[in-house]
Design an enzyme around this catalytic site. Structure first.
Site, short mmCIF file in Angstrom:
data_model
loop_
_atom_site.label_atom_id
_atom_site.label_comp_id
_atom_site.label_asym_id
_atom_site.label_seq_id
_atom_site.Cartn_x
_atom_site.Cartn_y
_atom_site.Cartn_z
N ASN A 1 0.59 -1.35 -0.19
CA ASN A 1 0.12 -0.14 -0.25
C ASN A 1 0.87 1.32 -0.06
OD1 ASN A 1 -1.45 2.48 0.67
ND2 ASN A 1 -3.19 0.73 1.39
N ALA A 2 0.41 1.95 -1.31
CA ALA A 2 1.85 3.11 -1.46
C ALA A 2 1.07 4.44 -0.04
CB ALA A 2 1.66 3.53 -2.63
N LYS A 3 0.19 4.43 -0.09
CA LYS A 3 -0.20 5.49 0.77
C LYS A 3 -0.01 5.18 2.34
CE LYS A 3 -4.05 7.44 -1.93
NZ LYS A 3 -5.35 7.56 -2.18
N GLU B 1 -0.71 -14.95 4.19
CA GLU B 1 -2.32 -14.94 4.53
C GLU B 1 -2.44 -14.26 5.85
OE1 GLU B 1 -4.89 -17.15 2.88
OE2 GLU B 1 -3.14 -17.12 1.58
N ASP C 1 -1.20 -3.92 10.64
CA ASP C 1 -2.50 -4.33 10.54
C ASP C 1 -3.60 -3.78 10.82
OD1 ASP C 1 -4.12 -6.70 9.48
OD2 ASP C 1 -4.41 -7.36 11.02
#
Length: 201
Positions: free
Chosen positions: A9-11, A39, A68
């Site tokens: 995720n670039a952001k 996973e 996460d």
């Protein structure tokens, strides 16, 4: 020090890199190293972050950092929780921010209790079998709006109103968000641990 970020995720990379730069940490995404996503079978943010960090460290041979995070809504029993990024997909929709936001608004239609919080678990490991992972948590409470507001951010940012800021997360500048977000709170905790345990900075 180079750490593999267990995300593509670039952001998210930009947010975390800005937070950890003062410690001399350079983040590189696992995708740039050809590492597939891990996973995420667990029911808690911490367990999934740890699994992702160990996976990235194992395949890269480098220390790894995993995040996460997601949205927990009181009226929905904590959902979407660890399924935040796949909330609409789980209901037969698309895996997009817009679809996830639409499902959340449908689930909360007519619901008076709009309390929610963004939750972030950050886990860092020196190796895949590190017996002492660094674990930090951040929680950012607010209210779920009835309609999106703002153009910034990503995920559920347009629907999360932060009372202390008087605006939605998507209405905040990147600098404002980085100063007070759930990820910033977790990162502040993790920075202290990096300094104390890993002797960085």
């Amino acid at each position: 020090m180079k750490l593999v970020l267990a995300s593509n995720n670039a952001k998210k990379l930009a947010e975390l890199q800005a937070l950890f730069t003062p410690l001399g940490i350079a983040l590189v995404t696992q995708g740039s190293l050809g590492i597939p996503e891990a996973e995420e079978p667990y029911d808690s943010f911490v367990e999934n972050a740890l699994a992702k960090a160990r996976h990235a460290a194992r395949l890269s041979g480098l220390p790894a950092l995993a995040d996460d995070s997601g949205l927990s809504v009181e009226a929905l029993g904590g959902a979407p929780g660890v399924r935040s990024a796949r909330y609409a997909l789980d209901a037969g929709g698309e895996k997009t921010d817009a679809a996830n936001n639409e499902r959340l608004l449908r689930e909360l239609a007519g619901v008076a209790d709009r309390r929610g919080r963004f939750v972030c678990a950050l886990v860092a490991v020196r190796s895949a079998d590190d017996p002492e992972p660094l674990i930090a948590m951040g929680r950012w409470a607010g209210q779920i709006l009835a309609a999106p507001s703002g153009e910034g951010g990503f995920g559920y940012d347009p629907l999360m109103f932060i009372p202390a800021a008087g605006r939605s997360v998507a209405d905040l500048s990147a600098a404002e968000k980085n100063a007070i977000s759930h990820r910033a709170l977790a990162a502040t905790d993790l920075i202290d641990q990096f300094r104390e345990v890993w002797r960085l900075g």
